[in-house]
Design a protein around this motif. Structure first.
Motif, PDB file in Angstrom:
ATOM      1  N   GLU A  62       2.774  10.547   1.610  1.00  0.00           N
ATOM      2  CA  GLU A  62       4.013  10.868   0.897  1.00  0.00           C
ATOM      3  C   GLU A  62       4.706   9.623   0.349  1.00  0.00           C
ATOM      4  N   TYR A  63       4.435   8.464   0.954  1.00  0.00           N
ATOM      5  CA  TYR A  63       5.044   7.219   0.464  1.00  0.00           C
ATOM      6  C   TYR A  63       4.612   6.899  -0.969  1.00  0.00           C
ATOM      7  N   PHE A  64       3.432   7.361  -1.361  1.00  0.00           N
ATOM      8  CA  PHE A  64       2.978   7.082  -2.723  1.00  0.00           C
ATOM      9  C   PHE A  64       3.909   7.720  -3.751  1.00  0.00           C
ATOM     10  N   THR A  65       4.647   8.743  -3.329  1.00  0.00           N
ATOM     11  CA  THR A  65       5.638   9.385  -4.204  1.00  0.00           C
ATOM     12  C   THR A  65       7.053   8.904  -3.904  1.00  0.00           C
ATOM     13  N   ILE A  99      -0.548  -0.592   4.211  1.00  0.00           N
ATOM     14  CA  ILE A  99       0.352  -1.589   3.628  1.00  0.00           C
ATOM     15  C   ILE A  99      -0.180  -2.039   2.277  1.00  0.00           C
ATOM     16  N   HIS A 100      -1.448  -2.409   2.217  1.00  0.00           N
ATOM     17  CA  HIS A 100      -2.044  -2.806   0.943  1.00  0.00           C
ATOM     18  C   HIS A 100      -1.980  -1.665  -0.073  1.00  0.00           C
ATOM     19  N   SER A 101      -2.373  -0.479   0.361  1.00  0.00           N
ATOM     20  CA  SER A 101      -2.474   0.638  -0.579  1.00  0.00           C
ATOM     21  C   SER A 101      -1.120   1.019  -1.161  1.00  0.00           C
ATOM     22  N   VAL A 102      -0.121   1.219  -0.298  1.00  0.00           N
ATOM     23  CA  VAL A 102       1.187   1.663  -0.777  1.00  0.00           C
ATOM     24  C   VAL A 102       1.909   0.546  -1.524  1.00  0.00           C
ATOM     25  N   CYS A 103       1.828  -0.679  -1.003  1.00  0.00           N
ATOM     26  CA  CYS A 103       2.517  -1.795  -1.674  1.00  0.00           C
ATOM     27  C   CYS A 103       1.960  -2.031  -3.071  1.00  0.00           C
ATOM     28  N   VAL A 119      -0.126  -0.152  -4.983  1.00  0.00           N
ATOM     29  CA  VAL A 119      -0.239   0.983  -5.902  1.00  0.00           C
ATOM     30  C   VAL A 119       1.117   1.626  -6.181  1.00  0.00           C
ATOM     31  N   ALA A 120       1.890   1.931  -5.144  1.00  0.00           N
ATOM     32  CA  ALA A 120       3.150   2.657  -5.347  1.00  0.00           C
ATOM     33  C   ALA A 120       4.302   1.731  -5.700  1.00  0.00           C
ATOM     34  N   LEU A 121       4.508   0.692  -4.894  1.00  0.00           N
ATOM     35  CA  LEU A 121       5.630  -0.202  -5.129  1.00  0.00           C
ATOM     36  C   LEU A 121       5.370  -1.202  -6.261  1.00  0.00           C
ATOM     37  N   GLY A 122       4.098  -1.520  -6.506  1.00  0.00           N
ATOM     38  CA  GLY A 122       3.800  -2.619  -7.427  1.00  0.00           C
ATOM     39  C   GLY A 122       4.182  -3.953  -6.825  1.00  0.00           C
ATOM     40  N   LEU A 123       4.078  -4.047  -5.484  1.00  0.00           N
ATOM     41  CA  LEU A 123       4.481  -5.232  -4.733  1.00  0.00           C
ATOM     42  C   LEU A 123       3.276  -6.138  -4.509  1.00  0.00           C
ATOM     43  N   TRP A 124       3.336  -7.336  -5.062  1.00  0.00           N
ATOM     44  CA  TRP A 124       2.252  -8.312  -4.945  1.00  0.00           C
ATOM     45  C   TRP A 124       2.215  -8.875  -3.524  1.00  0.00           C
ATOM     46  N   LEU A 125       1.016  -9.081  -2.994  1.00  0.00           N
ATOM     47  CA  LEU A 125       0.835  -9.528  -1.617  1.00  0.00           C
ATOM     48  C   LEU A 125       0.101 -10.860  -1.574  1.00  0.00           C
TER      49      LEU A 125
END
Length: 326
Positions: free
Chosen positions: A15-18, A270-274, A276-282
């Motif tokens: 659900e975090y992806f949304t 963490i990798h997947s949601v950051c 893909v969903a957040l657009g947060l670079w790691l």
């Protein structure tokens, strides 16, 4: 050590992806994701974090002799040096000569590196809905490559010292850092993560592996994912979204290993949601040991954070030497 949150079911992570999505926030064609949060005003304010001017590198040497110090099983580093190019070309020894290198490196491994937004997909989509099928072996990531970070990663950095919070050199490997831990570290250090920050999380994970080697905590079914590492609990993802973190770095790979979930679709939440969903670079596999010590000595937990990735078209990653200026 803090009590971990009850593990979220995989459906909650899904659900975090949304619920945590930044798709469309900066326009339907945006390729920079949370880097948009690093505005000129944020950069100007970041400079105010410099007190002593002391600079600390947050990476280790890239060494072809020992290319994967963190035993990720994925790093490749090869170097060949062309010796005395002028003499070989002219057949005559000159008073001057030149030496040059040919380097092959797979950044996604044991060295400090930046994960671009095309590093992970979910249901065949990248951040902002870009099609993962557009990425090819020869063409690379045509939509979301690391050259979109060409302006550099220059902002206020904040180190949250989870090892210091628990009074240990390194947190037990396999521990999942909760949002309560992050908030407790903020309170202990008198610092607050805010919009546009580079959030660095020190657990001592890299120091533990460098000192004692990898630690297998699984049953062997998950291969390299069985090598125990500290990381963020999936329940910490809303913290990152609510605080509008622009970049996140850790002395590991962010995701707890062995995986928290038996369903390996959620092995890297963490990798997947950051990405893909957040657009947060790691930023993976940073060396935060010296920075944590200096921050503790100075009781200064914010600083000017700088890192300049390659302008490499098509690449999902870049080697990185981030530098904190206290």
């Amino acid at each position: 050590m803090g009590e971990p949150n009850k593990m979220l079911p995989g459906t909650a992570v899904e659900e975090y992806f949304t619920s945590l999505s930044n798709w469309g926030r900066w326009g339907g064609d945006d390729r920079r994701g949370t880097l948009n949060l690093i505005t000129p005003a944020v950069r100007r304010e970041a400079v105010r974090s410099v007190r002593s001017g002391v600079a600390v590198s947050l990476a280790r040497d890239i060494d072809p002799v020992t290319p994967d110090p963190l035993h990720s099983g994925m790093a490749t580093v090869e170097r060949k040096t062309d010796v005395r190019e002028v003499e070989r070309a002219l057949g005559v020894k000159m008073r001057w000569d030149a030496f040059a290198d040919h380097i092959v490196i797979a950044p996604h491994g044991g060295n400090a590196h930046l994960d671009g937004l095309a590093h992970y997909s979910w249901d065949d989509k990248y951040y902002n809905g870009f099609d993962a099928d557009a990425t090819t072996v020869d063409g690379g990531a045509v939509d979301l490559a690391v050259h979109h970070a060409a302006d550099g990663l220059i902002t206020r950095g904040v180190l949250l010292d989870i090892a210091g919070l628990f009074g240990v050199e390194y947190v037990e490997r396999g521990y999942a850092v909760t949002p309560a831990d992050l908030e407790a570290a903020e309170a202990r250090q008198g610092v607050t993560v805010r919009a546009g920050d580079a959030l660095l999380i020190h657990t001592g994970n890299a120091a533990a592996i460098l000192a004692h080697g990898p630690l297998n905590r699984g049953n062997g079914d998950h291969g390299p994912l069985d090598n125990a590492q500290t990381g963020l609990d999936a329940s910490a993802l809303p913290f990152l979204w609510e605080r509008d973190v622009a970049i996140m770095g850790a002395d590991g790979t962010h995701d707890v290993q062995p995986p928290q979930y038996s369903d390996l679709n959620f092995a890297r939440p963490i990798h997947s949601v950051c990405l893909v969903a957040l657009g947060l670079w790691l930023m993976d596999n940073l060396d935060l040991t010296e920075l944590a010590a200096r921050c503790a000595d100075n009781q200064q937990w914010d600083f000017l954070f700088t890192a300049n990735p390659w302008r490499f078209v098509g690449s999902t990653s870049s080697p990185l030497n981030p530098v904190a200026i206290l």
